[in-house]
Design an enzyme around this catalytic site. Structure first.
Site, mmCIF file in Angstrom:
data_model
loop_
_atom_site.group_PDB
_atom_site.id
_atom_site.type_symbol
_atom_site.label_atom_id
_atom_site.label_comp_id
_atom_site.label_asym_id
_atom_site.label_seq_id
_atom_site.Cartn_x
_atom_site.Cartn_y
_atom_site.Cartn_z
ATOM 1 N N SER A 7 -15.991 47.674 15.689
ATOM 2 C CA SER A 7 -16.234 47.269 17.067
ATOM 3 C C SER A 7 -17.736 47.255 17.287
ATOM 4 O O SER A 7 -18.464 48.088 16.741
ATOM 5 C CB SER A 7 -15.569 48.247 18.039
ATOM 6 O OG SER A 7 -16.049 48.057 19.353
ATOM 7 N N HIS A 26 14.270 47.997 20.402
ATOM 8 C CA HIS A 26 13.839 47.773 21.786
ATOM 9 C C HIS A 26 12.661 48.694 22.134
ATOM 10 O O HIS A 26 12.450 49.048 23.295
ATOM 11 C CB HIS A 26 14.984 47.986 22.783
ATOM 12 C CG HIS A 26 16.216 47.217 22.443
ATOM 13 N ND1 HIS A 26 16.355 45.872 22.721
ATOM 14 C CD2 HIS A 26 17.362 47.590 21.807
ATOM 15 C CE1 HIS A 26 17.534 45.447 22.294
ATOM 16 N NE2 HIS A 26 18.154 46.473 21.723
ATOM 17 N N SER A 71 0.823 -1.212 0.000
ATOM 18 C CA SER A 71 0.000 0.000 0.000
ATOM 19 C C SER A 71 0.856 1.261 0.000
ATOM 20 O O SER A 71 0.522 2.265 -0.626
ATOM 21 C CB SER A 71 -0.926 0.015 1.223
ATOM 22 O OG SER A 71 -1.828 -1.058 1.184
#
Length: 486
Positions: free
Chosen positions: A318, A194, A146
């Site tokens: 919203s 950062h 198979s």
């Protein structure tokens, strides 16, 4: 008095059937093209294709392999070959139902495919009249396990999904990002490293970085190899050489696999080792993660106001705050990219391991290739739609730059260093002096220019720095976009 609760309709019994997952329900329109390649029906169609092509090869040979490969096998006519190839080509709703019915009897999916092909061969005289096809019936699935059929079928499925669906979508999105980069290559923007104000760049250059990264992964996927094998129950051609000795079975295997458009794997256990799948999925997952990075960056630019979103007529941002235009396309994409990567990572990790010569963990795992690509394709669609609805707010970016003159501390101290090396006196401790001036505090144009004027730099350097503004301090950003996104 208790009010009786009415019995609910069983959604599991509603017809047409309701999708369990979102890819086949809410989002089907965005991923439907994958059904032709990665669905259960597509798997069975490729199985039929492999069985038929193997039968044709055993009867008629292949490139470099004369036929018949099995002595006594009939040489098939063009009409007979066309009849066989029509079996997978015409595999539609009725055939899917018929194959399912056979599988309910065999309780084995590949055996059901074998019987389906044999049914069609038995019916060939009704269509073709006199035909030698029934004499070749026992060559269907000859010497195959198979996994010989399955590994080739999955390779063809994934290759088709990648080449016909994923690559066009990923390439188009990558070029969309590159187009935005070129469009905004000269729009100055304050960087944030950062999260803090840093050396200015341009919006286009930052988008170009992402486009360049995405392109590289697209090209890796474009160059992927899709491997296959057909060598029997443990990869030794044991049944082949016992049944038909004297045939160069590795040569037949190679010609057959390459004739399918795949790369031949000469050395396997019962299964093809799936390493190529892990490689492809890792590259697609890496594309996903870079695209996820684009989503989070664009989301942040939207939150900063650097990008504005063009409202869609009639849309609601919203349920309670009517002013909002949410970056929903990018948030949806993030979630779908994470789902896609989770599945791709699992596929990559699981498929490369099989106990001894064979276990069936790969069988269930590979049935999730479709959802893995589906979530990724849905994300690509969402990002493409989201990018089309963006407009750059150059005015706000310019204002942001003008409020951060302290970022010119870098070029000023670098110019002082260069002057010091050239022998200019009074250039001691440039970094420390700029740090004292700028660290943790805002510096306006007047203060920065006053500082520069008092340094005693050569006239040409002082003049260059006096003319410098944060918006003009973008280095080669525009040139980099032109040269590396050509």
């Amino acid at each position: 008095m208790n009010t009786p609760v009415p019995a609910r309709v069983s959604l599991a019994e509603v017809t047409p059937p309701i999708a369990l997952g979102p890819l086949d329900g809410r989002y089907r329109g965005a991923v439907a093209s994958l059904v032709d390649h990665l669905s259960e029906a597509a798997l069975n169609r490729e199985r039929l294709h492999v069985e038929v092509e193997w039968l044709i090869t055993l009867c008629n040979g292949a490139d470099g392999v004369p036929g018949p490969v099995v002595p006594g096998a009939p040489r098939l006519t063009d009409d007979e070959v066309a009849y066989l190839r029509a079996i997978p080509a015409s595999f539609g709703a009725e055939e899917i139902a018929e194959l399912k019915a056979i599988e309910r009897e065999t309780v084995h999916d590949v055996k059901a495919v074998e019987y389906f092909v044999k049914r069609r061969i038995a019916a060939a005289p009704e269509r073709l009249g006199a035909t030698s096809l029934p004499a070749a019936s026992e060559l269907v699935h000859f010497a195959c396990t198979s996994e010989d059929v399955n590994n080739l079928s999955y390779a063809l499925m994934v290759a088709g999904a990648v080449r016909d669906v994923w690559l066009p979508a990923a390439s188009a999105l990558t070029e969309q990002v590159a187009g935005l980069a070129r469009e905004h290559k000269a729009v100055p923007m304050l960087s944030r490293t950062h999260g803090q104000p840093a050396t200015p760049t341009t919006l286009g250059k930052e988008l170009a970085v992402l486009a360049h990264r995405l392109r590289r992964q697209v090209e890796r996927v474009r160059g992927a190899e899709f491997l296959g094998k057909i060598n029997g129950a443990t990869g030794t051609y044991g049944a082949h050489v016992v049944a038909v000795p004297g045939v160069d079975w590795p040569a037949v295997s190679r010609a057959f696999v390459e004739g399918l458009g795949l790369v031949w794997n000469p050395l396997t256990t019962q299964i093809e080792s799936h390493d190529w799948q892990a490689e492809v999925y890792a590259d697609v997952a890496r594309f996903n993660r870079i695209l996820h990075n684009l989503c989070t960056d664009v989301w942040t630019y939207i939150s900063l106001g650097f990008f504005t979103q063009i409202p869609v007529a009639g849309a609601t941002g919203s349920s309670t705050m009517p002013h909002k235009v949410n970056p929903i396309r990018f948030e949806n994409a993030e979630a779908n990219l994470e789902m896609s990567c989770a599945l791709l990572d699992t596929l990559s990790a699981t498929l490369v391991t099989s106990r001894l010569q064979r276990d069936l963990t790969d069988s269930t795992t590979q049935r999730n290739i479709g959802p893995a690509f589906g979530h990724g394709l849905l994300a690509i669609d969402n990002v493409a739609r989201g990018l089309k609805a963006l407009a750059a707010n150059a005015e706000l970016m310019a204002k942001d730059l003008d409020e951060n003159w302290e970022v010119l501390g870098e070029p000023v101290q670098s110019a002082m260093r260069a002057a010091s090396v050239a022998g200019v006196p009074g250039m001691d401790n440039p970094y420390e002096r700029l740090k004292e001036l700028t660290r943790g505090r805002r510096v306006d144009a007047a203060r920065m220019r006053e500082f520069v004027a008092g340094l005693g730099l050569p006239d040409d350097v002082a003049a260059r720095l006096a003319e410098l503004t944060p918006a003009a301090y973008t280095g080669l950003a525009e040139q980099l976009v032109d040269e590396y996104l050509a």
